[in-house]
Design a protein around this motif. Structure first.
Motif, short mmCIF file in Angstrom:
data_model
loop_
_atom_site.label_atom_id
_atom_site.label_comp_id
_atom_site.label_asym_id
_atom_site.label_seq_id
_atom_site.Cartn_x
_atom_site.Cartn_y
_atom_site.Cartn_z
N ALA A 199 -125.50 8.79 -47.34
CA ALA A 199 -124.74 9.38 -46.22
C ALA A 199 -123.28 9.58 -46.62
O ALA A 199 -122.64 10.57 -46.25
CB ALA A 199 -124.85 8.50 -44.98
N LEU A 217 -130.59 4.74 -41.66
CA LEU A 217 -129.91 5.93 -41.14
C LEU A 217 -130.82 7.15 -41.08
O LEU A 217 -130.59 8.07 -40.30
CB LEU A 217 -128.68 6.26 -42.00
N ASN A 263 -134.52 8.19 -36.75
CA ASN A 263 -133.94 8.46 -35.43
C ASN A 263 -134.67 7.65 -34.37
O ASN A 263 -135.73 7.08 -34.62
CB ASN A 263 -134.04 9.95 -35.11
N GLU A 293 -128.65 11.27 -29.91
CA GLU A 293 -128.01 10.70 -31.11
C GLU A 293 -127.37 11.81 -31.95
O GLU A 293 -126.23 11.70 -32.40
CB GLU A 293 -129.05 9.95 -31.97
N ARG A 294 -128.15 12.89 -32.17
CA ARG A 294 -127.64 14.00 -33.00
C ARG A 294 -126.43 14.66 -32.35
O ARG A 294 -125.42 14.94 -32.98
CB ARG A 294 -128.75 15.05 -33.21
N CYS A 347 -123.35 12.54 -32.50
CA CYS A 347 -122.85 12.49 -33.88
C CYS A 347 -122.01 13.75 -34.17
O CYS A 347 -120.91 13.66 -34.72
CB CYS A 347 -124.04 12.39 -34.82
N LYS A 359 -123.57 8.07 -38.50
CA LYS A 359 -124.76 8.13 -37.66
C LYS A 359 -124.47 7.43 -36.33
O LYS A 359 -123.67 6.51 -36.28
CB LYS A 359 -125.91 7.42 -38.40
N GLN A 363 -126.74 5.44 -33.48
CA GLN A 363 -128.09 4.88 -33.30
C GLN A 363 -128.18 4.28 -31.90
O GLN A 363 -127.40 3.40 -31.55
CB GLN A 363 -128.31 3.75 -34.31
#
Ligand code: SF4
Length: 281
Positions: free
Chosen positions: A31, A212, A215, A225-226, A229, A250, A252
């Motif tokens: 990441a 990470l 999902n 979450e996306r 982010c 990320k 979570q």
């Protein structure tokens, strides 16, 4: 009934403490690499490259990723058909942390009293332990070494149910914004939604253990979450607070049922040194 000698718990934890202190997990390293490729300004690219280089040196020379070697947090999940033998399981855990931190020469960061004397315990104990009992005859021990630059920027809020999705998103983004460079970005952000005042905080911390690449299993929470982010990365706090594109690696989320009158939400921020390991006995 399966018997497990508590010495195995001590030895496993001792080894895990040394390993996680010096080894950036592959998902976080990837990441960081991905983040470095996205950065366009010289200073934020340089910050990401330094984090990658730091992780490589730590691994090669077996030195800690960060001088803040964290407070030890344990999730102990015990199968109900397990019988621990040869001692007290909680003492065995604390001994594992003690041997792990002193034996691997990791900084001792725990104080015995939070307010009055704050004397260093000199071996990083006591670890915080969360225990749960499940069916089966296995024991799972999850260890996290939680840095406090990021812990100090974490928050809990009891939202009103009517504040709903927008209220939760606003609280999460506001917390990241307030954390700014103090949480040693790029951050990994754990969010606990539901439960109670206390359990949502534990969920937010536990969510930081998830790889990470994984999902939330619920598609609605996964898309949240996306979205969070993407929005967090528009804040442009950037690596080390140098205004780049990678503010978070990320987000979570863990969620659980709650009371009809409440919408608890906790945001536990972790830095790029999100050190954790899992042992199954
Ligand atoms: S928050 Fe993380 S990176 Fe910052 S000092 Fe603590 S462990 Fe190190």
């Amino acid at each position: 009934m399966r018997e497990i000698n508590v010495n195995r718990v001590t030895e496993s934890l001792c080894e895990a403490c040394g390993f996680i202190a010096c080894n950036c997990s592959p998902d976080i390293y990837e990441a960081l690499k991905h983040g470095a490729e996205q950065e366009t300004s010289e200073q934020s690219r340089m910050a990401m490259d330094m984090l990658l280089k730091n992780a490589e040196i730590a691994h090669e020379e077996r030195i800690p990723i960060c001088q803040d070697t964290g407070l030890a947090i344990i999730w102990l999940t015990v199968g109900q058909d397990v019988h621990f033998i040869n001692g007290d399981i909680n003492e065995a855990i604390q001994l594992g942390i003690r041997k792990g931190y002193t034996g691997h020469f990791l900084r001792a960061s725990a104080v015995d009293d939070p307010l009055f004397n704050r004397i260093n315990t000199k071996d990083n104990t006591p670890a915080v332990i969360y225990t749960s009992i499940v069916p089966g005859d296995q024991v799972k021990i999850e260890l996290m070494a939680k840095g406090f630059g990021s812990e100090n920027m974490s928050r809990v809020k009891m939202l009103k149910p009517a504040e709903g999705m927008d209220g939760v998103k606003q609280f999460v983004l506001e917390t990241i914004k307030m954390a700014g460079p103090n949480a040693c970005p790029p951050m990994i952000v754990g969010v606990g939604i539901g439960g109670t005042f206390d359990s949502c905080a534990v969920m937010s911390k536990h969510s930081l253990l998830r790889p990470l690449s994984q999902n939330n299993e619920n598609s609605e929470y996964a898309s949240m979450e996306r979205e969070l982010c993407e929005q967090a990365n528009l804040l442009k706090i950037g690596p080390m607070g140098l205004h780049g594109k990678t503010t978070v690696l990320k987000i979570q989320i863990e969620q659980s049922p709650t009371h009809i009158a409440g919408l608890p939400c906790a945001v536990n921020i972790c830095c790029h040194a999100c050190r954790h390991a899992e042992v199954i006995l």
